[in-house]
Write a protein that holds these residues in place. Sequence first.
Motif, PDB file in Angstrom:
ATOM      1  N   THR A  48       0.816  -1.206   0.000  1.00  0.00           N
ATOM      2  CA  THR A  48       0.000   0.000   0.000  1.00  0.00           C
ATOM      3  C   THR A  48       0.856   1.266   0.000  1.00  0.00           C
ATOM      4  N   PHE A  49       1.830   1.316   0.881  1.00  0.00           N
ATOM      5  CA  PHE A  49       2.589   2.555   1.024  1.00  0.00           C
ATOM      6  C   PHE A  49       3.331   2.952  -0.254  1.00  0.00           C
ATOM      7  N   PRO A  50       4.036   2.014  -0.909  1.00  0.00           N
ATOM      8  CA  PRO A  50       4.691   2.398  -2.165  1.00  0.00           C
ATOM      9  C   PRO A  50       3.690   2.893  -3.208  1.00  0.00           C
ATOM     10  N   LEU A  51       2.486   2.282  -3.236  1.00  0.00           N
ATOM     11  CA  LEU A  51       1.507   2.720  -4.223  1.00  0.00           C
ATOM     12  C   LEU A  51       0.950   4.098  -3.874  1.00  0.00           C
ATOM     13  N   LEU A  52       1.003   4.438  -2.592  1.00  0.00           N
ATOM     14  CA  LEU A  52       0.497   5.743  -2.156  1.00  0.00           C
ATOM     15  C   LEU A  52       1.561   6.830  -2.260  1.00  0.00           C
ATOM     16  N   ALA A  53       2.813   6.435  -2.457  1.00  0.00           N
ATOM     17  CA  ALA A  53       3.913   7.397  -2.403  1.00  0.00           C
ATOM     18  C   ALA A  53       3.707   8.598  -3.328  1.00  0.00           C
ATOM     19  N   PRO A  54       3.249   8.409  -4.569  1.00  0.00           N
ATOM     20  CA  PRO A  54       3.047   9.590  -5.419  1.00  0.00           C
ATOM     21  C   PRO A  54       2.056  10.576  -4.796  1.00  0.00           C
ATOM     22  N   THR A  55       0.943  10.044  -4.249  1.00  0.00           N
ATOM     23  CA  THR A  55      -0.024  10.911  -3.584  1.00  0.00           C
ATOM     24  C   THR A  55       0.628  11.641  -2.427  1.00  0.00           C
ATOM     25  N   ALA A  56       1.447  10.919  -1.666  1.00  0.00           N
ATOM     26  CA  ALA A  56       2.083  11.521  -0.499  1.00  0.00           C
ATOM     27  C   ALA A  56       3.052  12.635  -0.908  1.00  0.00           C
ATOM     28  N   PHE A  57       3.808  12.404  -1.965  1.00  0.00           N
ATOM     29  CA  PHE A  57       4.716  13.428  -2.483  1.00  0.00           C
ATOM     30  C   PHE A  57       3.962  14.693  -2.826  1.00  0.00           C
ATOM     31  N   PHE A  58       2.878  14.478  -3.584  1.00  0.00           N
ATOM     32  CA  PHE A  58       2.066  15.600  -4.023  1.00  0.00           C
ATOM     33  C   PHE A  58       1.501  16.347  -2.816  1.00  0.00           C
ATOM     34  N   LEU A  59       1.002  15.579  -1.843  1.00  0.00           N
ATOM     35  CA  LEU A  59       0.410  16.202  -0.657  1.00  0.00           C
ATOM     36  C   LEU A  59       1.451  16.962   0.165  1.00  0.00           C
ATOM     37  N   LEU A  60       2.675  16.458   0.128  1.00  0.00           N
ATOM     38  CA  LEU A  60       3.746  17.132   0.856  1.00  0.00           C
ATOM     39  C   LEU A  60       3.861  18.586   0.399  1.00  0.00           C
ATOM     40  N   ILE A  61       3.874  18.788  -0.909  1.00  0.00           N
ATOM     41  CA  ILE A  61       3.977  20.142  -1.461  1.00  0.00           C
ATOM     42  C   ILE A  61       2.732  20.954  -1.083  1.00  0.00           C
TER      43      ILE A  61
END
Lengths: 293, 299
Positions: A205-218
Amino acid sequence: MKRASFNQLGLPVWLLLPQLVIIGVFFYWPAAFALRSSFYLEDPFGFGSTFVGLDNYNGLLASAQYVKVAVFTLGFTFLVTFFSLSIALVLAVKADKVIRGTRTYRTLLMWVYAVAPPVAGFLGVMVFYQGNGPMTEFLAWFGYEFRLGVNYYDTAAAMVAVATWNHIPVNFIFFLSGLQSIPQSVKEAAMIDNRSGTGRFWDITFPLLAPTAFFLLIINITYALFDTFGMIDALVKGEPGNNPMTLVYKVYVDGFRGNDLGGSSAQSVILMVLVLVLTVFQFRVMDRRIHYT
Amino acid sequence: MTVAADPVLISRSRARRGIRWQAISDHAILIAGSLLMILPVLAAFLTIGASDVEISRHGLQVSDGAHLVENFDKALFTRGGFTGAITGSTMLLNSFILGIGFAVGKIIFGMMAAYAIVYFRLRFATFAFWVIFTTLLLPLEVRILPTYEVVHGMGLINTYTGLILPLVASATATFFFRQFFLSIPEELVEAARMDGAGPVKFFFDILVPLSRTMIAAIFIIMFVYGWNQYLWPTLITTDEAMFTLVRGIKQIYQSIDGGSDIPEFGRALALAFIAILPPVLVVVIFQSWFVKGLVESDK
């Protein structure tokens, strides 16, 4: 542009014109104005201005107060981003997992998105009110006297708490929709391979969510930097005094209260550069994200 | 898929006890999260029914509602502020003008520009694209002072134009509509042209109906964004008759700290309630459009 398109000159120009005029007048002109004024020293009585080169910038970087505000902004941004992202992630994972009630939980956890930051700040004032706010009383129970607006760190803690509260919903919405877009087949395959929930989360789950997390970070950094103005203004009740403030709040205080056009413009330019760097970073990450989704 | 082949169900039936505890703790965490979101607002609103004296003595509380009508009446209809020129209902009206005006402006300008960029062969289309999309990079907050100077110079202080237009000067909606138009099959344009439809007819008869859901989603997001604006309205409206709710609340909590009189807590809380209600209702009622718009627009 599409391959099949209309060949006309007049119409598209008229279509673009309103947007371009508004942007020109209210975006490029002010931005250029800020850049120019950042190199000038405005006469406090309005008798013209003198070119001072980089003096405004040097003055800022040498100012202990500016450095203090910058350090606070950094810490504030880090804490708000960290807490709102991690709490939202936990809630999204649970909301995605439960069999019943996902929609109800989604509604209950996202509506705060619509609460304006200054109104959230006002609620924060009431909750942390000196003497009889519920949180103040709760902390007093543990023997801690919480003094909003008086104690620097207490005020800072209230700011972090309110900003985190206000920003959990956006993160939650994005995490939940990210989780829901993971194909059922992937989840089932993971279920067969790995019975442990935690293991499955970190491996799949976490690797698949990583792009979302990156985006949310910004998104979170931008939020903490810029959108918290109203919340901070509410919590310090419009009187910055010795209270903590962010860089954007200082642009406002120096520019509108202190009438320091040059210094305030220099701060604006520094912020613009900061946002540009963030955006370039975001685009690079977003470009990369395409490869592993 | 048969039920028996579903690995989720298999594992659940194998370890029913374990899963059940797991489910209980999941719900407990979600309920705790929901309470975290709800309680501050609920506590504030349960207090509206109390009198100012009670609130200043006990803080947020569960009131008996004796002063509920009085507080809402004061919030909506009593003139307040320094000049005594503004009531809550005027602020409510201003908030609606800002929210709706901003959303409509964004959608109209955004759709027009996106249509020109996507569907026309233009030599300077790429240039226009970059000129417009650079605005995505810099939020209004970083250039407030110069923008204020420009708007002030144009004599637009205390006007709805000065309030709304500078906020519209960013490309979020244009970008969103561009993405959406690009996802519409090209065959549609070809077919329309073959049938003799010009660009105007194509726009109104095909593109607008196709974009209906997108327009709704963008409208909701922009309405909430416009309604919740604070910094720009604070600078640009000095005349109290132009205050929006989110802007006007400042006047009230400032009075909470100063002065020897008992502050008007009840009125402030009632106004906060009125300021929160419309955007929250819009977001909750049109939830699926809102979530779809939010998640897709940022891709």
